[in-house]
Structure formats: structure tokens, C-alpha cells
Design a protein around this motif. Structure first.
Motif, PDB file in Angstrom:
ATOM      1  N   GLY A   7      -6.140 -12.075  15.862  1.00  0.00           N
ATOM      2  CA  GLY A   7      -7.521 -12.336  15.801  1.00  0.00           C
ATOM      3  C   GLY A   7      -8.134 -12.212  17.512  1.00  0.00           C
ATOM      4  N   VAL A   8      -9.070 -11.660  17.705  1.00  0.00           N
ATOM      5  CA  VAL A   8      -9.520 -11.450  19.066  1.00  0.00           C
ATOM      6  C   VAL A   8     -10.910 -11.883  19.216  1.00  0.00           C
ATOM      7  N   ARG A   9     -11.791 -12.423  18.227  1.00  0.00           N
ATOM      8  CA  ARG A   9     -13.143 -13.086  18.430  1.00  0.00           C
ATOM      9  C   ARG A   9     -12.837 -14.200  18.789  1.00  0.00           C
ATOM     10  N   VAL A 235      -3.943 -11.737  29.533  1.00  0.00           N
ATOM     11  CA  VAL A 235      -5.008 -11.848  28.434  1.00  0.00           C
ATOM     12  C   VAL A 235      -6.013 -12.778  28.960  1.00  0.00           C
ATOM     13  N   PHE A 236      -7.268 -12.269  29.323  1.00  0.00           N
ATOM     14  CA  PHE A 236      -8.306 -13.155  29.840  1.00  0.00           C
ATOM     15  C   PHE A 236      -9.511 -13.152  29.125  1.00  0.00           C
ATOM     16  N   ASP A 237     -10.266 -14.392  29.089  1.00  0.00           N
ATOM     17  CA  ASP A 237     -11.357 -14.705  28.289  1.00  0.00           C
ATOM     18  C   ASP A 237     -12.586 -13.904  29.027  1.00  0.00           C
ATOM     19  N   THR A 238     -13.180 -12.810  28.275  1.00  0.00           N
ATOM     20  CA  THR A 238     -14.293 -12.053  28.778  1.00  0.00           C
ATOM     21  C   THR A 238     -15.482 -12.119  27.679  1.00  0.00           C
ATOM     22  N   GLN A 239     -15.696 -13.239  27.242  1.00  0.00           N
ATOM     23  CA  GLN A 239     -16.811 -13.399  26.210  1.00  0.00           C
ATOM     24  C   GLN A 239     -18.124 -12.806  26.634  1.00  0.00           C
ATOM     25  N   ASP A 277     -17.458 -12.061  21.866  1.00  0.00           N
ATOM     26  CA  ASP A 277     -18.459 -12.494  21.328  1.00  0.00           C
ATOM     27  C   ASP A 277     -18.875 -12.471  19.973  1.00  0.00           C
ATOM     28  N   PRO A 278     -19.150 -12.918  19.007  1.00  0.00           N
ATOM     29  CA  PRO A 278     -19.349 -12.880  17.663  1.00  0.00           C
ATOM     30  C   PRO A 278     -20.421 -11.970  17.334  1.00  0.00           C
ATOM     31  N   SER A 279     -21.581 -11.918  18.230  1.00  0.00           N
ATOM     32  CA  SER A 279     -22.633 -11.330  18.117  1.00  0.00           C
ATOM     33  C   SER A 279     -22.404  -9.688  18.520  1.00  0.00           C
ATOM     34  N   LYS A 284     -21.307  -2.258  20.757  1.00  0.00           N
ATOM     35  CA  LYS A 284     -21.421  -3.069  21.963  1.00  0.00           C
ATOM     36  C   LYS A 284     -20.307  -3.488  22.769  1.00  0.00           C
ATOM     37  N   LEU A 285     -19.386  -3.512  22.156  1.00  0.00           N
ATOM     38  CA  LEU A 285     -17.954  -3.842  22.691  1.00  0.00           C
ATOM     39  C   LEU A 285     -17.445  -2.684  23.375  1.00  0.00           C
TER      40      LEU A 285
END
Length: 318
Positions: A7-9, A235-239, A277-279, A284-285
Motif C-alpha cells: 500500500g503506497v497511498r 522510503v520517504f514521505d513525498t505526499q 496523495d489520494p487526490s 499526476k503521479l
């Protein structure tokens, strides 16, 4: 060590919508020529030539990652909705016989990191053993609260697997089986969260999701640089995009540009962009990823750092 992403979201699950599937099909058909669909081999070659967003999907499940040591011993990180798929997969192993064992790291207990736990089938089987490890001294109480009847129809006690809980002081090293050692470091996030550095035979994987680093903190980041230094995989947060991160101070997440700056300063080998980001849809990704690569090229012209965009099913071995 091996790391696999289930899971990556971030924040909330975001399954692909029917209209998005139709859009992907239309785009593929518009790009295909008669020679691209002559036989199975040409079809595969054609699909491999397309952008990731055109031929696949990054996935919509929330945070769940597995790490395996060289003998295949399992470490689970968090329990977002991606955990359900992990559970289904390991039912074909000892966990389906009620003889499975895994260490389970909890970074924090926001919904998107525990939503999958009630649907993790191996927890139902007596004989399986899960060792929950966290820097929260009330982790068991937090999970029990998730299962109260007003939230979920099955209590935590009804999950017959053995569940043990161990509190870990920040920075304290713990052995996760015979080969992997790990220790934690707190990161900035509403309600608190912890990153973890996993080490086996001189190799290091760091999981640092739900971590906010901004321009102000970059001026006093030496202790984190030492912590991230020489990691084989970070593994880093890039939301957020950099622009969004300036508008969402104290929301608890970072941007690809900040992650790249940190990875370069710490001489990280692979940076994995995570907690999407879930949006953001797949297109976009793709754009976020390409923008991150262009930013990296300005400061890393010789390509010492590799940047990867996390997607469900991604596996990395170090």
C-alpha cells in the motif's frame, strides 16, 4: 533484505475509478499501430514502451510494507488497507497452517496506517504469532479501541492469533530475528510518528513515511542526515508538491524536492517516493515523478542517487 510495497497511498484509500480505466484503454488504443498488436510478444513490447500511468496503476491502498531477511523471516510495517492483500498472499505459507511468525512495526496509529488490520486473515488463525513493536507505550490499547463495537463488529480478542506488544524507546536497537536489527527516530507529524532504520550485514533500509521536513528544519537537520546516511534504500514521505508543502505547514508530510535534498546530503543510494496523495491520479503521479527526476538532475548530474516512485507490488532487494 527485500522490501515489498502493498500500500503506497496516504490519508485515505483511493481506488482507480471506472472512468479512469476507460481513459487508460482509450489512450492505449489511440497509441497502438497494427504492428503493435500482431501477436502476444508485440503486445507486451508495446505496453512496456508506454508510460507507467498508461499501462498500469500506482495503486490505491494505504500504507503497508513488508521486509524479509535473507532467510525469508517477515517484518510487517504498519497496517493500512494494503495489509489485506499481504494477508491473503501469506496464507499460502505457514500462516495458513497456524504456524506463522512475524514482527509487526507500528509507526503510528492514524487511520490510514491501521485500516487493514481488521481484514488481515492470518490474525484469525490460532497458532500464528505477531510481535507488535512500537515506540508507543499504549499501542495495544489503541488497537483495541479500533475494534470496539461502535467501530467494528468483531472485537480484537476474537482474533485468535497470539499477539504480543513490545515498547521500544526511541533510538533503542532491537533484534528482529537472527539477521536484522532496527532502531527508531521520531519525525515531525501531528500526534507523533517514528521512522525506522533496518540493518542486515552492512545494508540499511529506512522507512520514513508521515514525516514533515520543511525549509526551516533543513537549516537544523544534521542529526537526521546522520540517521539517513548511506542508506541503501530510503522510503520517504513525498505526499505534497513543494508548492503544496508551503501551504500545508504542520500537516505532517514532505515533498519530493525536500526528500531529494536530504537523500543527496546523506549519500543515500535509492530514494523511494511514498505516501502518495489520494487526490492524485496515475497521470499526476507520473508528472510528480518526472518533476522529481528533473530536480535531481540539477544537483546530481552524475546520477549517484536513484529515485523510484513507489507502486503496489514494487520489490527491491539490497
Amino acid at each position: 533484505m527485500k522490501i515489498k510495497f502493498w500500500g503506497v497511498r496516504g490519508s485515505i484509500g483511493s481506488p482507480i475509478r471506472p472512468e479512469s480505466v476507460k481513459h487508460k484503454i482509450e489512450k492505449i488504443l489511440s497509441l497502438a499501430s497494427p504492428t503493435d498488436i500482431q501477436n502476444e510478444q508485440s503486445i507486451h513490447s508495446f505496453l512496456d514502451s508506454l508510460s507507467f500511468s498508461s499501462s498500469s496503476t500506482y495503486g490505491g491502498n494505504t500504507t503497508c510494507v513488508e521486509i524479509r531477511d535473507k532467510e525469508g523471516n517477515l517484518i510487517i510495517i504498519d497496517g493500512g488497507t494494503g495489509l489485506r492483500e499481504l494477508g491473503n498472499q501469506i496464507m499460502a505459507s505457514d500462516f495458513g497452517k497456524g504456524t506463522g511468525h512475524a514482527y509487526w512495526i507500528l509507526t503510528h496509529t492514524h487511520w490510514d496506517h491501521i485500516q487493514g488490520i481488521p481484514f488481515f486473515v492470518p490474525l484469525f488463525l490460532p497458532g500464528n504469532h505477531f510481535e507488535f513493536i512500537s515506540c508507543m507505550n499504549d499501542a495495544e490499547k489503541r488497537l483495541e479501541h479500533q475494534f470496539v463495537f461502535t467501530h467494528f463488529p468483531v472485537s480484537f480478542d476474537h482474533y485468535a492469533a497470539k499477539k504480543t506488544f513490545q515498547y521500544l524507546e526511541e533510538g533503542e536497537t532491537i533484534a528482529l530475528g537472527p539477521h536484522i536489527q532496527a532502531f527508531s527516530k521520531a519525525v515531525r507529524h501531528p500526534g507523533g510518528s517514528f521512522s525506522y532504520r533496518f540493518m542486515e550485514e552492512g545494508k540499511a533500509i529506512i522507512f520514513a513515511s508521515d514525516a514533515e521536513f520543511n525549509l526551516e528544519e533543513m537549516e537544523n537537520i544534521d542529526t537526521y542526515i546522520d540517521y539517513f546516511r548511506d542508506a541503501d534504500v530510503l522510503v520517504f514521505d513525498t505526499q505534497y508538491t513543494f508548492e503544496e508543502s508551503l501551504q500545508k505547514i504542520d500537516w505532517g508530510h514532505s515533498s519530493a524536492s525536500i526528500a531529494t535534498d536530504i537523500a543527496l546530503r546523506a549519500k543515500v543510494k535509492k530514494l523511494v517516493m511514498f505516501h502518495h496523495d489520494p487526490s492524485y491520479d496515475d497521470e499526476k503521479l507520473d508528472l510528480v515523478y518526472l518533476r522529481a527526476l528533473k530536480y535531481k538532475e540539477m544537483f546530481d548530474p552524475h546520477g549517484k542517487l536513484e529515485i523510484i516512485m513507489a507502486y503496489e507490488g514494487l520489490e527491491i532487494e539490497v
